[in-house]
Design a protein around this motif. Structure first.
Motif, mmCIF file in Angstrom:
data_model
loop_
_atom_site.group_PDB
_atom_site.id
_atom_site.type_symbol
_atom_site.label_atom_id
_atom_site.label_comp_id
_atom_site.label_asym_id
_atom_site.label_seq_id
_atom_site.Cartn_x
_atom_site.Cartn_y
_atom_site.Cartn_z
ATOM 1 N N ASN A 35 0.824 -1.212 0.000
ATOM 2 C CA ASN A 35 0.000 0.000 0.000
ATOM 3 C C ASN A 35 0.856 1.259 0.000
ATOM 4 N N ALA A 36 1.927 1.254 0.782
ATOM 5 C CA ALA A 36 2.811 2.419 0.842
ATOM 6 C C ALA A 36 3.478 2.649 -0.514
ATOM 7 N N ARG A 37 3.930 1.568 -1.144
ATOM 8 C CA ARG A 37 4.572 1.705 -2.456
ATOM 9 C C ARG A 37 3.583 2.208 -3.494
ATOM 10 N N GLN A 38 2.357 1.713 -3.441
ATOM 11 C CA GLN A 38 1.344 2.189 -4.382
ATOM 12 C C GLN A 38 1.111 3.686 -4.206
ATOM 13 N N GLY A 39 1.059 4.132 -2.975
ATOM 14 C CA GLY A 39 0.866 5.560 -2.716
ATOM 15 C C GLY A 39 2.020 6.397 -3.234
ATOM 16 N N ARG A 40 3.240 5.934 -3.002
ATOM 17 C CA ARG A 40 4.413 6.680 -3.481
ATOM 18 C C ARG A 40 4.449 6.725 -5.008
ATOM 19 N N GLN A 41 4.117 5.603 -5.633
ATOM 20 C CA GLN A 41 4.117 5.587 -7.097
ATOM 21 C C GLN A 41 3.028 6.498 -7.650
ATOM 22 N N GLN A 42 1.881 6.525 -6.999
ATOM 23 C CA GLN A 42 0.806 7.415 -7.441
ATOM 24 C C GLN A 42 1.251 8.869 -7.324
ATOM 25 N N ASN A 43 1.965 9.201 -6.249
ATOM 26 C CA ASN A 43 2.479 10.559 -6.087
ATOM 27 C C ASN A 43 3.499 10.899 -7.178
ATOM 28 N N ARG A 44 4.309 9.937 -7.572
ATOM 29 C CA ARG A 44 5.279 10.167 -8.650
ATOM 30 C C ARG A 44 4.554 10.440 -9.962
ATOM 31 N N ILE A 45 3.479 9.727 -10.206
ATOM 32 C CA ILE A 45 2.699 9.960 -11.425
ATOM 33 C C ILE A 45 2.082 11.353 -11.388
ATOM 34 N N PHE A 46 1.486 11.737 -10.258
ATOM 35 C CA PHE A 46 0.884 13.067 -10.135
ATOM 36 C C PHE A 46 1.936 14.159 -10.313
ATOM 37 N N GLY A 47 3.136 13.920 -9.765
ATOM 38 C CA GLY A 47 4.222 14.882 -9.945
ATOM 39 C C GLY A 47 4.597 15.032 -11.407
ATOM 40 N N GLY A 48 4.612 13.931 -12.142
ATOM 41 C CA GLY A 48 4.922 13.979 -13.569
ATOM 42 C C GLY A 48 3.861 14.717 -14.360
ATOM 43 N N VAL A 49 2.615 14.572 -13.954
ATOM 44 C CA VAL A 49 1.526 15.302 -14.622
ATOM 45 C C VAL A 49 1.663 16.794 -14.323
ATOM 46 N N ALA A 50 1.903 17.126 -13.068
ATOM 47 C CA ALA A 50 1.996 18.532 -12.662
ATOM 48 C C ALA A 50 3.177 19.240 -13.333
ATOM 49 N N SER A 51 4.286 18.547 -13.491
ATOM 50 C CA SER A 51 5.466 19.175 -14.075
ATOM 51 C C SER A 51 5.468 19.119 -15.598
ATOM 52 N N GLY A 52 4.544 18.352 -16.175
ATOM 53 C CA GLY A 52 4.488 18.241 -17.620
ATOM 54 C C GLY A 52 5.426 17.187 -18.186
ATOM 55 N N GLU A 53 6.048 16.395 -17.317
ATOM 56 C CA GLU A 53 6.974 15.354 -17.779
ATOM 57 C C GLU A 53 6.251 14.179 -18.413
ATOM 58 N N LEU A 54 4.972 13.989 -18.073
ATOM 59 C CA LEU A 54 4.190 12.878 -18.608
ATOM 60 C C LEU A 54 3.149 13.393 -19.591
ATOM 61 N N THR A 55 3.020 12.698 -20.704
ATOM 62 C CA THR A 55 1.972 13.028 -21.654
ATOM 63 C C THR A 55 0.663 12.412 -21.154
ATOM 64 N N ARG A 56 -0.437 12.793 -21.765
ATOM 65 C CA ARG A 56 -1.733 12.236 -21.372
ATOM 66 C C ARG A 56 -1.763 10.730 -21.577
ATOM 67 N N ARG A 57 -1.200 10.294 -22.687
ATOM 68 C CA ARG A 57 -1.183 8.864 -22.998
ATOM 69 C C ARG A 57 -0.360 8.084 -21.969
ATOM 70 N N GLU A 58 0.812 8.621 -21.607
ATOM 71 C CA GLU A 58 1.645 7.967 -20.595
ATOM 72 C C GLU A 58 0.923 7.919 -19.251
ATOM 73 N N THR A 59 0.273 9.012 -18.906
ATOM 74 C CA THR A 59 -0.452 9.081 -17.631
ATOM 75 C C THR A 59 -1.578 8.052 -17.597
ATOM 76 N N ARG A 60 -2.293 7.947 -18.690
ATOM 77 C CA ARG A 60 -3.384 6.979 -18.770
ATOM 78 C C ARG A 60 -2.850 5.547 -18.644
ATOM 79 N N ARG A 61 -1.760 5.255 -19.339
ATOM 80 C CA ARG A 61 -1.179 3.918 -19.289
ATOM 81 C C ARG A 61 -0.678 3.578 -17.886
#
Length: 112
Positions: A35-61
């Motif tokens: 559960n802790a790892r899932q939360g940290r990974q979700q935060n990394r994804i949100f950080g990538g969305v916020a900074s623009g490092e992830l495209t919409r397609r990457e975020t969806r995948r």
């Protein structure tokens, strides 16, 4: 407009992840590290969305991959006990997901 759209996408993914993880934790069995790892990974994804490092397609995948791991966890907990084999399988899936997040955030594609 783009910021609003990406914020809506990120909040939708967050809600989906919370629902999936919430469903997984209602069953028996305990997997606090997963559960802790899932939360940290979700935060990394949100950080990538916020900074623009992830495209919409990457975020969806990546979001679908996190949902798949949450379902794996739910299935493992369904019988009331998470075996060592099931836990190892979850950690392998999380390791692979972590690599996918890193690669998506560090490739040359940006959401501009």
């Amino acid at each position: 407009m783009r910021k609003l759209l990406s914020l809506a996408l990120a909040s939708g993914l967050a809600l989906a992840a919370v629902v999936d993880v919430g469903a997984a934790t209602r069953c028996g069995g305990r997997t606090p590290r997963v559960n802790a790892r899932q939360g940290r990974q979700q935060n990394r994804i949100f950080g990538g969305v916020a900074s623009g490092e992830l495209t919409r397609r990457e975020t969806r995948r990546l979001g679908r991959e996190q949902s798949r791991i949450a379902r794996m966890e739910w299935r493992a907990k369904r019988d009331g006990d998470v075996t060592a084999r099931e836990r190892a399988r979850l950690h392998r899936a999380l390791n692979q997901s972590s690599r996918h997040i890193y690669r998506a955030k560090h490739n040359e594609r940006d959401r501009n």
